[in-house]
Design an enzyme around this catalytic site. Structure first.
Site, PDB file in Angstrom:
ATOM      1  N   HIS A 121     -15.839  21.399  22.174  1.00 14.09           N
ATOM      2  CA  HIS A 121     -15.708  19.981  21.832  1.00 14.09           C
ATOM      3  C   HIS A 121     -16.455  19.051  22.768  1.00 14.09           C
ATOM      4  CE1 HIS A 121     -12.856  20.091  25.138  1.00 14.09           C
ATOM      5  NE2 HIS A 121     -12.954  18.783  25.193  1.00 14.09           N
TER       6      HIS A 121
HETATM    7  C1  UD1 Z   1     -12.301  13.260  25.060  1.00 12.33           C
HETATM    8  C2  UD1 Z   1     -12.764  13.240  26.512  1.00 12.33           C
HETATM    9  C3  UD1 Z   1     -13.060  14.650  26.988  1.00 12.33           C
HETATM   10  C4  UD1 Z   1     -11.881  15.572  26.757  1.00 12.33           C
HETATM   11  C5  UD1 Z   1     -11.422  15.483  25.300  1.00 12.33           C
HETATM   12  C6  UD1 Z   1     -10.145  16.270  25.130  1.00 12.33           C
HETATM   13  C7  UD1 Z   1     -13.974  11.165  27.084  1.00 12.33           C
HETATM   14  C8  UD1 Z   1     -15.285  10.573  27.397  1.00 12.33           C
HETATM   15  N1  UD1 Z   1     -13.975  12.441  26.653  1.00 12.33           N
HETATM   16  O1  UD1 Z   1     -13.377  13.756  24.295  1.00 12.33           O
HETATM   17  O2  UD1 Z   1     -13.339  14.631  28.379  1.00 12.33           O
HETATM   18  O3  UD1 Z   1     -12.258  16.879  27.063  1.00 12.33           O
HETATM   19  O4  UD1 Z   1     -11.166  14.113  24.942  1.00 12.33           O
HETATM   20  O5  UD1 Z   1      -9.961  16.705  23.834  1.00 12.33           O
HETATM   21  O6  UD1 Z   1     -12.969  10.530  27.241  1.00 12.33           O
HETATM   22  N2  UD1 Z   1     -11.681  12.072  16.748  1.00 12.33           N
HETATM   23  C9  UD1 Z   1     -10.923  12.159  15.617  1.00 12.33           C
HETATM   24  N3  UD1 Z   1      -9.569  12.069  15.763  1.00 12.33           N
HETATM   25  C10 UD1 Z   1      -8.951  11.877  16.951  1.00 12.33           C
HETATM   26  C11 UD1 Z   1      -9.737  11.774  18.102  1.00 12.33           C
HETATM   27  C12 UD1 Z   1     -11.106  11.876  17.982  1.00 12.33           C
HETATM   28  O7  UD1 Z   1     -11.423  12.337  14.517  1.00 12.33           O
HETATM   29  O8  UD1 Z   1      -7.701  11.815  16.994  1.00 12.33           O
HETATM   30  C13 UD1 Z   1     -13.153  12.213  16.617  1.00 12.33           C
HETATM   31  C14 UD1 Z   1     -13.867  10.900  16.364  1.00 12.33           C
HETATM   32  O9  UD1 Z   1     -14.946  11.152  15.502  1.00 12.33           O
HETATM   33  C15 UD1 Z   1     -14.391  10.528  17.725  1.00 12.33           C
HETATM   34  C16 UD1 Z   1     -14.685  11.891  18.340  1.00 12.33           C
HETATM   35  O10 UD1 Z   1     -13.679  12.745  17.840  1.00 12.33           O
HETATM   36  O11 UD1 Z   1     -15.533   9.720  17.671  1.00 12.33           O
HETATM   37  C17 UD1 Z   1     -14.667  11.901  19.855  1.00 12.33           C
HETATM   38  O12 UD1 Z   1     -13.439  11.399  20.350  1.00 12.33           O
HETATM   39  P1  UD1 Z   1     -13.343  10.774  21.827  1.00 12.33           P
HETATM   40  O13 UD1 Z   1     -11.947  10.448  22.143  1.00 12.33           O
HETATM   41  O14 UD1 Z   1     -14.368   9.690  21.974  1.00 12.33           O
HETATM   42  O15 UD1 Z   1     -13.838  11.920  22.755  1.00 12.33           O
HETATM   43  P2  UD1 Z   1     -13.477  13.471  22.764  1.00 12.33           P
HETATM   44  O16 UD1 Z   1     -14.671  14.215  22.292  1.00 12.33           O
HETATM   45  O17 UD1 Z   1     -12.197  13.714  22.079  1.00 12.33           O
HETATM   46  N1  UDP Z   2      -5.468  22.877  23.061  1.00  9.69           N
HETATM   47  C1  UDP Z   2      -4.536  22.820  22.032  1.00  9.69           C
HETATM   48  N2  UDP Z   2      -4.984  22.992  20.746  1.00  9.69           N
HETATM   49  C2  UDP Z   2      -6.284  23.233  20.428  1.00  9.69           C
HETATM   50  C3  UDP Z   2      -7.214  23.277  21.514  1.00  9.69           C
HETATM   51  C4  UDP Z   2      -6.769  23.093  22.797  1.00  9.69           C
HETATM   52  O1  UDP Z   2      -3.346  22.621  22.268  1.00  9.69           O
HETATM   53  O2  UDP Z   2      -6.613  23.368  19.250  1.00  9.69           O
HETATM   54  C5  UDP Z   2      -4.985  22.686  24.446  1.00  9.69           C
HETATM   55  C6  UDP Z   2      -5.392  23.771  25.399  1.00  9.69           C
HETATM   56  O3  UDP Z   2      -4.468  24.845  25.371  1.00  9.69           O
HETATM   57  C7  UDP Z   2      -5.400  23.037  26.728  1.00  9.69           C
HETATM   58  C8  UDP Z   2      -5.834  21.638  26.350  1.00  9.69           C
HETATM   59  O4  UDP Z   2      -5.603  21.520  24.949  1.00  9.69           O
HETATM   60  O5  UDP Z   2      -4.101  22.986  27.284  1.00  9.69           O
HETATM   61  C9  UDP Z   2      -7.288  21.450  26.659  1.00  9.69           C
HETATM   62  O6  UDP Z   2      -7.732  20.273  26.090  1.00  9.69           O
HETATM   63  P1  UDP Z   2      -9.236  20.049  25.608  1.00  9.69           P
HETATM   64  O7  UDP Z   2      -9.921  21.363  25.485  1.00  9.69           O
HETATM   65  O8  UDP Z   2      -9.173  19.159  24.431  1.00  9.69           O
HETATM   66  O9  UDP Z   2      -9.835  19.174  26.795  1.00  9.69           O
HETATM   67  P2  UDP Z   2     -10.409  19.495  28.251  1.00  9.69           P
HETATM   68  O10 UDP Z   2      -9.440  20.351  28.974  1.00  9.69           O
HETATM   69  O11 UDP Z   2     -11.751  20.136  28.066  1.00  9.69           O
HETATM   70  O12 UDP Z   2     -10.574  18.140  28.844  1.00  9.69           O
END
Ligand code: UD1
Ligand code: UDP
Length: 357
Positions: free
Chosen positions: A202
């Site tokens: 992601h």
């Molecule tokens: C964010 C964090 C990342 C973290 C991740 C955990 C930042 C810059 N990045 O990334 O460090 O690892 O969360 O999962 O803060 N979207 C949906 N539904 C949701 C949320 C997001 O559809 O509930 C989609 C949207 O298209 C959005 C994209 O995901 O534009 C990215 O979401 P965003 O919160 O900007 O960043 P993450 O990639 O989730």
């Molecule tokens: N996780 C979850 N469901 C999923 C993918 C990840 O519950 O489908 C959990 C995972 O076990 C871990 C946390 O989400 O505890 C990690 O979050 P993510 O990978 O979104 O973000 P990051 O750690 O890279 O910031």
């Protein structure tokens, strides 16, 4: 003492679940959800399943470009902090919610505690790296998960307020694993123990680079292994936008809940990921981890031989999946599972002062 905790994204709900429980024994916590993640599968499900208290505020910020998203959070968090006047603001990890929370609090001269301080990838192309560096500079309490994090801060000249607590994600894993029900979860997904690889992707550095994303899926689609892929909405969108079709061996499903994820990780033959949290969980479960990045903040998982950095090159990925075998020993890297209690104790003992006092 009143504390405001700020969360917004999936891994922060998991970290806050255990920290909140400990902090609420020593302080009155006001929980602020920025609304960065909002799908049921990315947010509400975690509150339900992990029994996290309902947020006192949901700021409903949603998805935007970084500048707008962070600015909206900053403005709305500032309003809440002015009203609540807490003695401390707690932020988690390295998302835009972390950055906005730390900045809003610091500007109001409210002390900041950073859970998961000191992590570095030394790659400023990652939004997370910028968020961590700024959050650490603004923090008065820096709760570090590992000695490497303490050392990173020392090299930057930051020693005041730095404490080695261990990793709250280890606390969470220990606490919630007994509720995970691995046998039923595997049955639900028609999987057998060690009969599948578990994949998560992601990170912006992967999803926003079509060449990288395509190369990873080309490599994985050419494997004989069965792969389960709970896909973050960002990745699902990127695959569609770039017309990348995962091979028949890859089963793409909705993001799973944390309890399901623990179950799937604990029985996987191997884990493939660009996630920070998932690399650590792979280690804690003793699952070999192939990290689809060029560097990691969790260097100790690589140093102990349980994690290999394969990048996005198809050959390196195929080689890693085919040949990577970790050694037997798995030293305790992430503390003793009591990090959240240590954080709460530190907050209770060392009453926060205004920055610069
Ligand atoms: C964010 C964090 C990342 C973290 C991740 C955990 C930042 C810059 N990045 O990334 O460090 O690892 O969360 O999962 O803060 N979207 C949906 N539904 C949701 C949320 C997001 O559809 O509930 C989609 C949207 O298209 C959005 C994209 O995901 O534009 C990215 O979401 P965003 O919160 O900007 O960043 P993450 O990639 O989730
Ligand atoms: N996780 C979850 N469901 C999923 C993918 C990840 O519950 O489908 C959990 C995972 O076990 C871990 C946390 O989400 O505890 C990690 O979050 P993510 O990978 O979104 O973000 P990051 O750690 O890279 O910031």
């Amino acid at each position: 003492m009143k504390i405001c905790s700020i969360v917004g994204a999936r891994p922060q709900f998991i970290k806050a679940a255990v920290v909140s429980r400990a902090v609420r024994k020593v302080a009155r916590e006001v929980l602020i959800h920025t609304g960065q993640h909002y799908d049921d599968a990315m947010s509400a499900r975690f509150f339900r399943e992990l029994e996290i208290p309902e947020p006192d505020y949901n700021l409903g910020v949603g998805s935007h470009l970084h500048g707008k998203q962070t600015a909206m959070m900053l403005e709305r968090i500032e309003g809440v902090l002015e009203k609540e006047a807490p003695k401390l603001v707690l932020v988690y990890g390295d998302t835009n919610s972390t950055l906005a929370g730390a900045l809003a609090a610091a500007k109001l001269l409210i002390p900041v505690g950073h859970v998961e301080a000191g992590l570095r990838s030394f790659n400023r192309k990652m939004p997370e790296e910028i968020n961590r560096v700024v959050a650490d500079r603004l923090s008065d309490f820096l709760f570090c998960p590992t000695p490497a994090a303490v050392e990173n801060l020392r090299r930057e000249g930051v020693t005041k307020g730095v404490r080695l607590t261990g990793d709250v994600m280890f606390d969470a894993l220990k606490y919630y694993l007994k509720k995970a029900g691995a046998d039923e979860v595997l049955m639900r997904f028609s999987l057998e123990s060690e009969g599948y690889l578990l994949l998560t992707i992601h990170r912006a550095e992967t999803t926003d680079d079509p060449g990288r994303l395509a190369a990873i899926f080309k490599a994985l689609s050419g494997l004989d292994e069965k792969i389960l892929f709970p896909a973050h909405p960002r990745t699902r969108k990127a695959l569609k936008a770039n017309a990348i079709r995962p091979g028949k061996n890859i089963r793409l499903v909705e993001p799973v809940g944390y309890l399901e994820m623990l179950a799937l990780e604990s029985r996987a033959k191997m884990i493939l990921t660009d996630s920070g949290g998932v690399q650590k969980e792979a280690y804690l479960f003793g699952a070999p981890c192939v990290t689809l990045r060029d560097e990691t903040e969790w260097v100790e998982t690589v140093e102990t031989g349980w994690n290999i950095l394969a990048g996005a090159g198809p050959e390196a990925i195929k080689r890693a999946v085919g040949t990577f075998r970790p050694p037997g020993a798995r030293p305790e890297l992430f503390g003793d599972g009591r990090a959240a209690v240590k954080i709460a104790d530190l907050i209770a003992k060392k009453r926060p002062k205004r920055p610069m006092d």
